[in-house]
Design a protein around this motif. Sequence first.
Motif, PDB file in Angstrom:
ATOM      1  N   GLY A   1       7.597   8.282 -14.899  1.00  0.00           N
ATOM      2  CA  GLY A   1       8.007   9.186 -13.823  1.00  0.00           C
ATOM      3  C   GLY A   1       6.841   9.812 -13.083  1.00  0.00           C
ATOM      4  O   GLY A   1       6.997  10.277 -11.951  1.00  0.00           O
ATOM      5  N   LEU A   2       5.648   9.846 -13.684  1.00  0.00           N
ATOM      6  CA  LEU A   2       4.501  10.528 -13.069  1.00  0.00           C
ATOM      7  C   LEU A   2       3.624   9.583 -12.255  1.00  0.00           C
ATOM      8  O   LEU A   2       2.938   9.998 -11.334  1.00  0.00           O
ATOM      9  N   ASN A   3       3.646   8.304 -12.630  1.00  0.00           N
ATOM     10  CA  ASN A   3       2.702   7.368 -12.019  1.00  0.00           C
ATOM     11  C   ASN A   3       3.085   7.045 -10.574  1.00  0.00           C
ATOM     12  O   ASN A   3       4.250   6.853 -10.270  1.00  0.00           O
ATOM     13  N   GLN A   4       2.059   7.013  -9.734  1.00  0.00           N
ATOM     14  CA  GLN A   4       2.234   6.568  -8.343  1.00  0.00           C
ATOM     15  C   GLN A   4       1.067   5.651  -8.018  1.00  0.00           C
ATOM     16  O   GLN A   4      -0.005   5.796  -8.616  1.00  0.00           O
ATOM     17  N   PRO A   5       1.239   4.728  -7.059  1.00  0.00           N
ATOM     18  CA  PRO A   5       0.136   3.811  -6.771  1.00  0.00           C
ATOM     19  C   PRO A   5      -0.885   4.395  -5.782  1.00  0.00           C
ATOM     20  O   PRO A   5      -1.636   3.652  -5.145  1.00  0.00           O
ATOM     21  N   THR A   6      -0.889   5.725  -5.644  1.00  0.00           N
ATOM     22  CA  THR A   6      -1.810   6.363  -4.699  1.00  0.00           C
ATOM     23  C   THR A   6      -2.587   7.471  -5.401  1.00  0.00           C
ATOM     24  O   THR A   6      -2.100   8.038  -6.383  1.00  0.00           O
ATOM     25  N   ALA A   7      -3.777   7.767  -4.885  1.00  0.00           N
ATOM     26  CA  ALA A   7      -4.590   8.866  -5.414  1.00  0.00           C
ATOM     27  C   ALA A   7      -4.481  10.071  -4.476  1.00  0.00           C
ATOM     28  O   ALA A   7      -3.819  10.002  -3.445  1.00  0.00           O
ATOM     29  N   GLY A   8      -5.123  11.172  -4.874  1.00  0.00           N
ATOM     30  CA  GLY A   8      -5.152  12.348  -4.005  1.00  0.00           C
ATOM     31  C   GLY A   8      -4.189  13.420  -4.475  1.00  0.00           C
ATOM     32  O   GLY A   8      -3.333  13.175  -5.326  1.00  0.00           O
TER      33      GLY A   8
ATOM     34  N   ASN B   1       6.482  -1.101  -5.434  1.00  0.00           N
ATOM     35  CA  ASN B   1       6.593   0.033  -6.345  1.00  0.00           C
ATOM     36  C   ASN B   1       8.042   0.145  -6.836  1.00  0.00           C
ATOM     37  O   ASN B   1       8.947   0.336  -6.039  1.00  0.00           O
ATOM     38  N   PRO B   2       8.311   0.008  -8.140  1.00  0.00           N
ATOM     39  CA  PRO B   2       9.696   0.063  -8.619  1.00  0.00           C
ATOM     40  C   PRO B   2      10.287   1.462  -8.462  1.00  0.00           C
ATOM     41  O   PRO B   2       9.562   2.454  -8.531  1.00  0.00           O
ATOM     42  N   SER B   3      11.588   1.547  -8.259  1.00  0.00           N
ATOM     43  CA  SER B   3      12.197   2.872  -8.078  1.00  0.00           C
ATOM     44  C   SER B   3      12.182   3.634  -9.399  1.00  0.00           C
ATOM     45  O   SER B   3      12.071   4.853  -9.419  1.00  0.00           O
ATOM     46  N   ALA B   4      12.270   2.948 -10.542  1.00  0.00           N
ATOM     47  CA  ALA B   4      12.183   3.627 -11.850  1.00  0.00           C
ATOM     48  C   ALA B   4      11.364   2.755 -12.789  1.00  0.00           C
ATOM     49  O   ALA B   4      11.597   1.558 -12.892  1.00  0.00           O
ATOM     50  N   MET B   5      10.389   3.382 -13.451  1.00  0.00           N
ATOM     51  CA  MET B   5       9.509   2.639 -14.351  1.00  0.00           C
ATOM     52  C   MET B   5       9.986   2.677 -15.787  1.00  0.00           C
ATOM     53  O   MET B   5       9.713   1.788 -16.577  1.00  0.00           O
TER      54      MET B   5
ATOM     55  N   GLU C   1      13.452 -11.230 -17.835  1.00  0.00           N
ATOM     56  CA  GLU C   1      14.002 -11.941 -16.673  1.00  0.00           C
ATOM     57  C   GLU C   1      13.124 -11.738 -15.445  1.00  0.00           C
ATOM     58  O   GLU C   1      13.485 -12.181 -14.372  1.00  0.00           O
ATOM     59  N   TYR C   2      12.016 -11.080 -15.621  1.00  0.00           N
ATOM     60  CA  TYR C   2      11.187 -10.672 -14.473  1.00  0.00           C
ATOM     61  C   TYR C   2      10.771 -11.860 -13.625  1.00  0.00           C
ATOM     62  O   TYR C   2      10.241 -12.844 -14.132  1.00  0.00           O
ATOM     63  N   LYS C   3      11.047 -11.754 -12.312  1.00  0.00           N
ATOM     64  CA  LYS C   3      10.603 -12.788 -11.366  1.00  0.00           C
ATOM     65  C   LYS C   3       9.446 -12.201 -10.567  1.00  0.00           C
ATOM     66  O   LYS C   3       9.589 -11.171  -9.927  1.00  0.00           O
ATOM     67  N   LEU C   4       8.316 -12.877 -10.601  1.00  0.00           N
ATOM     68  CA  LEU C   4       7.108 -12.349  -9.959  1.00  0.00           C
ATOM     69  C   LEU C   4       7.250 -12.431  -8.431  1.00  0.00           C
ATOM     70  O   LEU C   4       7.339 -13.535  -7.886  1.00  0.00           O
ATOM     71  N   PRO C   5       7.289 -11.273  -7.719  1.00  0.00           N
ATOM     72  CA  PRO C   5       7.333 -11.351  -6.253  1.00  0.00           C
ATOM     73  C   PRO C   5       5.959 -11.760  -5.721  1.00  0.00           C
ATOM     74  O   PRO C   5       4.963 -11.676  -6.433  1.00  0.00           O
ATOM     75  N   GLU C   6       5.912 -12.162  -4.450  1.00  0.00           N
ATOM     76  CA  GLU C   6       4.618 -12.549  -3.879  1.00  0.00           C
ATOM     77  C   GLU C   6       3.703 -11.335  -3.761  1.00  0.00           C
ATOM     78  O   GLU C   6       2.505 -11.415  -4.026  1.00  0.00           O
ATOM     79  N   ILE C   7       4.286 -10.235  -3.332  1.00  0.00           N
ATOM     80  CA  ILE C   7       3.518  -8.982  -3.195  1.00  0.00           C
ATOM     81  C   ILE C   7       4.216  -7.910  -4.024  1.00  0.00           C
ATOM     82  O   ILE C   7       5.431  -7.718  -3.908  1.00  0.00           O
ATOM     83  N   TRP C   8       3.433  -7.188  -4.834  1.00  0.00           N
ATOM     84  CA  TRP C   8       4.005  -6.171  -5.729  1.00  0.00           C
ATOM     85  C   TRP C   8       4.673  -5.056  -4.931  1.00  0.00           C
ATOM     86  O   TRP C   8       4.159  -4.608  -3.898  1.00  0.00           O
TER      87      TRP C   8
END
Length: 262
Positions: free
Chosen positions: A22-29, A12-16, A3-10
């Motif tokens: 649970g470990l992935n984040q869209p940031t490095a460091g 970060n989902p609250s739960a993957m 049912e996924y509706k593609l948003p204009e801008i991605w």
Amino acid sequence: MSEYKLPEIWENPSAMGGAWGGLNQPTAGSRFEQTLPRGDKPFQLYSLSTPNGIKPLIMFEELRELGVSAADYDAFRIKIGDGNQFGSDFVAINPNSKIPALLDLSGDKPVRIFESANILLYLAEKFNHFLPSDTAERNEVLNWLFWQTGAAPFLGGGFGHFFHYAPEKIEYAINRFAMEAKRQLDLLDKELATKPYIAGDTYTIADMAIWSWYGRLAQDKIWDKAGLFLNVKEYKNLQAWTDKIAQRPAVQRALEVEYQEI
Ligand SMILES: N[C@@H](CCC(=O)N[C@@H](CS)C(=O)NCC(=O)O)C(=O)O
């Protein structure tokens, strides 16, 4: 279909969901302060025995087999499922937060080495083993070493992820990446029909890198029943090469290395 509706801008989902969600984040460091232990050997390896993680272990054990004591190493366990790779000391060695990561303490200043194929290359050049000096032969090894680093993310991040880790079985994704995984296996099988090792007559760092993924898959030792699903038994030349390398004492020791805890 989902049912996924593609948003204009991605966003970060609250739960993957999924094994790594649970470990992935869209940031490095680095995410927390950490002090990693150091032993007294010239090389300090921070790793885990995943397909990328066994590559340096195979190389270190092959060098041990040749009596290269300057390549002694301490191996520390980085529990990637617990997020150890995001600690400050690990990130200082590998800003990309992935195992394996290596410190060479043998010179005046510590040298950090990350990317498993670069670790193989660094050690091969430093100790003059498993990489021919002839330009054409060396180039053929690098062709296959670089092939492995480009190909394996389709196998691991693509096929392995959707076959084994994803929270739902998505037929399109599994077909897409099974197709590519089998194409890669067929490529290796056809190449290995014409020569004993992937870059020619001798065993090199390209074999170590490729065996760690495709040899382990040929043995069906990566994701539960993935080898069966991809019918790896049909690749006879790949199977013969896999068995030949699996019988090397250094490879057997590498698969049983005991890590020190951090
Ligand atoms: N291209 C890298 C890939 C390393 C890699 O993906 N390591 C995985 C384990 S095989 C890892 O550390 N994953 C932890 C994470 O992504 O947080 C290499 O060859 O060293």
